[in-house]
Scaffold this active site. Structure first.
Site, PDB file in Angstrom:
ATOM      1  N   CYS A  56     -36.184 -37.893  72.382  1.00 57.34           N
ATOM      2  CA  CYS A  56     -35.653 -37.487  73.684  1.00 57.34           C
ATOM      3  C   CYS A  56     -35.688 -38.645  74.685  1.00 57.34           C
ATOM      4  CB  CYS A  56     -36.476 -36.315  74.220  1.00 57.34           C
ATOM      5  SG  CYS A  56     -36.081 -35.865  75.919  1.00 57.34           S
ATOM      6  N   TYR A 184     -24.356 -36.671  77.738  1.00 50.99           N
ATOM      7  CA  TYR A 184     -24.514 -35.253  77.397  1.00 50.99           C
ATOM      8  C   TYR A 184     -23.335 -34.433  77.922  1.00 50.99           C
ATOM      9  CZ  TYR A 184     -29.326 -36.030  75.862  1.00 50.99           C
ATOM     10  OH  TYR A 184     -30.431 -36.450  75.179  1.00 50.99           O
TER      11      TYR A 184
END
Length: 317
Positions: A56, A184
């Protein structure tokens, strides 16, 4: 694409608008560790624990700052499984949760707020004495690690120096919206229009950054700040994941001479390479986004050499 088709293509249906654009959820926990007793979470060595994923980018920000500030002895760390399923992030048998014995990070959320029903994210800063999450917003955690624990870390490292704060904040705002979250927004878009909007903003900013870094070693000049590390975590994943998986394929970072050298310069800073795990990164993205990659096949490439010479020191004043 029909409305029903768009809905079925969403990776996170609750984090989308009517146009099919990805709208990231707000972080639930935003309390602060302080040194002056102004919060319920006073700074102390050994009291706090970080839960992170090496896959992440948001968690990687906090991992990098913990390393740079030499807080390994003051703040504990547990790395979760890069493969997240419907139950969320889980702890590995070989690296179990040493604080609470949780099997999933979701249990930390439930212990802190039994009514929480959003998406469980990392990083998580846990207060062992209070028995709850202090904060799950990487922006906040980075700032806390930078200053609240100087008694036990390295006070000489300041990633948010007072004279540069306005410039850092402005950089962070643009880079977050169009690059960090921009990849994203491109990857999780469920309509062509939403994808193209994110795509264009992303590459416009990458070109702007390429020009900025042509004449300065780091984003604000000769010193590395939090703005650099916030950008780094996206750049180091870009060619391995975002180009293909998130369809951010106008150019690779390798195609930008200044950005590419800058990425290698940051990667080669002491302690940083150990925070980057391309195996975790690739397996996480390609195996846990079934709406994007239903086969869950992880690509073998690309070949990346972050240790190659970068020649960025010539830009130092």
């Amino acid at each position: 694409m029909s409305v029903d088709g768009a809905a079925s293509a969403l990776q996170f249906p609750r984090e989308a608008d009517a146009r099919g654009a990805f709208v990231r959820q707000q972080s639930r926990f935003r309390d602060w560790v302080t040194t002056d007793g102004s919060s319920d979470h006073p700074a102390a060595a050994g009291r706090y624990h970080l839960y992170v994923s090496l896959a992440c980018p948001w968690a990687s920000r906090t991992l990098i700052v913990r390393r740079l500030k030499r807080l390994e002895e003051a703040i504990g760390l547990t790395v979760v499984d890069p493969l997240r399923d419907a139950r969320g992030w889980r702890f590995l048998p070989e690296e179990p949760d040493p604080v609470n014995g949780f099997a999933f990070v979701a249990e930390a959320y439930a212990a802190s707020d039994p009514a929480f029903d959003g998406r469980v994210t990392v990083p998580v800063l846990w207060d062992k004495q209070a028995g709850r999450i202090v904060n799950n917003e990487s922006t906040d955690i980075v700032r806390m690690l930078n200053s609240a624990f100087d008694e036990w870390g390295d006070p000489a490292v300041d990633l948010y120096p007072e004279p540069l704060r306005a410039e850092i904040d402005a950089l962070n705002e643009r880079i977050y919206e169009t690059v960090n979250n921009g990849v994203y927004r491109a990857g999780f878009a469920s309509t062509q229009a939403a994808y193209e909007e994110a795509f264009e903003a992303l590459f416009e900013t990458l070109e702007w950054l390429e020009q900025r870094l042509a004449s300065r070693r780091y984003l604000t000049g000769d010193a590395i700040t939090e703005a650099d590390w916030r950008l780094f975590v996206t750049l180091v994943r870009f060619d391995a994941v975002y180009v293909g998986h998130f369809k951010c394929n106008l150019r690779r970072i390798a195609d930008y001479p200044h950005l590419d050298g800058y990425l290698r310069d940051l990667y080669q800073q002491p302690g940083i390479a150990e925070t980057v795990n391309l195996d975790h990164i690739k397996r996480h993205y390609y195996m846990t986004h079934p709406q994007i990659n239903p086969s869950r096949i992880v690509p073998r490439g690309p070949a990346l050499d972050f240790d190659a010479p970068h020649d960025r020191a010539r830009l130092a004043a």
